[in-house]
Design a protein around this motif. Sequence first.
Motif, mmCIF file in Angstrom:
data_model
loop_
_atom_site.group_PDB
_atom_site.id
_atom_site.type_symbol
_atom_site.label_atom_id
_atom_site.label_comp_id
_atom_site.label_asym_id
_atom_site.label_seq_id
_atom_site.Cartn_x
_atom_site.Cartn_y
_atom_site.Cartn_z
ATOM 1 N N UNK A 101 -30.248 6.237 73.975
ATOM 2 C CA UNK A 101 -30.272 5.330 75.123
ATOM 3 C C UNK A 101 -30.764 3.953 74.694
ATOM 4 N N UNK A 102 -31.880 3.924 73.957
ATOM 5 C CA UNK A 102 -32.446 2.646 73.518
ATOM 6 C C UNK A 102 -31.484 1.894 72.608
ATOM 7 N N UNK A 103 -30.881 2.598 71.656
ATOM 8 C CA UNK A 103 -29.976 1.954 70.706
ATOM 9 C C UNK A 103 -28.741 1.392 71.406
ATOM 10 N N UNK A 188 -25.598 19.656 74.982
ATOM 11 C CA UNK A 188 -26.370 18.452 74.636
ATOM 12 C C UNK A 188 -25.428 17.268 74.434
ATOM 13 N N UNK A 189 -24.301 17.518 73.767
ATOM 14 C CA UNK A 189 -23.331 16.442 73.535
ATOM 15 C C UNK A 189 -22.771 15.918 74.857
ATOM 16 N N UNK A 190 -22.364 16.831 75.729
ATOM 17 C CA UNK A 190 -21.762 16.428 77.000
ATOM 18 C C UNK A 190 -22.782 15.704 77.880
ATOM 19 N N UNK A 191 -23.950 16.304 78.022
ATOM 20 C CA UNK A 191 -24.978 15.709 78.879
ATOM 21 C C UNK A 191 -25.567 14.437 78.315
ATOM 22 N N UNK A 192 -25.503 14.297 76.988
ATOM 23 C CA UNK A 192 -26.109 13.132 76.348
ATOM 24 C C UNK A 192 -25.187 11.942 76.208
ATOM 25 N N UNK A 193 -23.910 12.102 76.585
ATOM 26 C CA UNK A 193 -22.953 11.032 76.329
ATOM 27 C C UNK A 193 -22.105 10.629 77.531
ATOM 28 N N UNK A 194 -21.754 11.570 78.397
ATOM 29 C CA UNK A 194 -20.899 11.239 79.553
ATOM 30 C C UNK A 194 -21.739 10.494 80.583
ATOM 31 N N UNK A 316 -19.393 0.799 73.559
ATOM 32 C CA UNK A 316 -20.697 1.395 73.868
ATOM 33 C C UNK A 316 -20.565 2.908 74.069
ATOM 34 N N UNK A 317 -19.483 3.314 74.752
ATOM 35 C CA UNK A 317 -19.247 4.740 75.006
ATOM 36 C C UNK A 317 -19.043 5.496 73.698
ATOM 37 N N UNK A 318 -18.252 4.915 72.811
ATOM 38 C CA UNK A 318 -18.018 5.549 71.511
ATOM 39 C C UNK A 318 -19.318 5.595 70.711
ATOM 40 N N UNK A 319 -20.088 4.522 70.765
ATOM 41 C CA UNK A 319 -21.327 4.445 69.992
ATOM 42 C C UNK A 319 -22.305 5.551 70.386
ATOM 43 N N UNK A 320 -22.558 5.721 71.698
ATOM 44 C CA UNK A 320 -23.541 6.730 72.095
ATOM 45 C C UNK A 320 -23.019 8.135 71.796
#
Length: 330
Positions: A101-103, A188-194, A316-320
Amino acid sequence: MSPTVAATHARTLMPGLLIVASVAMAAQFIADHYGAPVMLMAILLGIPLQFLSEDPKTAPGIHFAARVLLRVGVALLGLRISFDMVAAIGWTQVAILTAGVAATILLSVAIAPLVGKDRLFGFLTGGSVAICGASAALAISSILPKSPERDQNLSFTVISVTVLSTVAMILYPILANTLGLDPQQAGIFMGGTIHDVAQVVGAGYSISEETGDVSTVVKLFRVTLLAPVVFIGALILRKHQSNGADRPPLLPLFILAFLILAALNSYDLVPTPVTDAANVISRASLVVAVAAVGMKTSLEQLRFVGPAPMIMIASQTVFIGLFVLAGLFL
């Protein structure tokens, strides 16, 4: 406020509120029957009615919905959060998600001038991508300095992150399967990125019940980061604005309410029926607020935003996404 004044105020707001509520209900109907994202439908249905935000009869209610109901909706999100939720994710994953999130926000602020936008736009888009989509965009926009571009930037951001979130809901389960992620990792991937909660739920449970449960918890943890991000943003904005300027409060009241409600929920001090009702009210308030934002948006001005900011939000979406995947594998 005396009863007479309150009644007069209510009559002033009612025409605009009724129209905004009608737009929100139409958006919800389309979402329920055709599977379209409700936030996207709300803002798209609202934009053609922009002329009503300039009509003296309807403008007060529309502006009230975009401002006050927004804060109500965000504050009530606190009842979906608890300390146990954070502990269930695991501290390693919490560190990865927080760093992501910070990055994402810092990267967005840094690259915004490269696409012809100011750093406030970077903060707005980065926060919405990093935290919780439209809800975060609404909350962050509320502390930004007033400007002619603020509503247009907010509408652009809500539309963009909702579209990208829907695309991710379709593609990410396929990507998780291709990469061989187990149910925990996929969650974790889904919840951490979408971006948006609804799309996280859709993507997670399309894989398995375990993945859906994990992705929902992870997503709600990202929602908890809205409070510190808004607080830090308000702190920085106050520091860089003159004393005579319209400075945001150090801790907006709706964010304070969010934190208090989250604490109460963590200690099981709120009955389940109250929590369930608050979730419904929160969701409805945010949909109405998004519809009002759409009605305050000039389509003529929105088209001048250009393709570069859209590429920025996609980046930004690709980055996170890559950041969270790297954390999982490393």
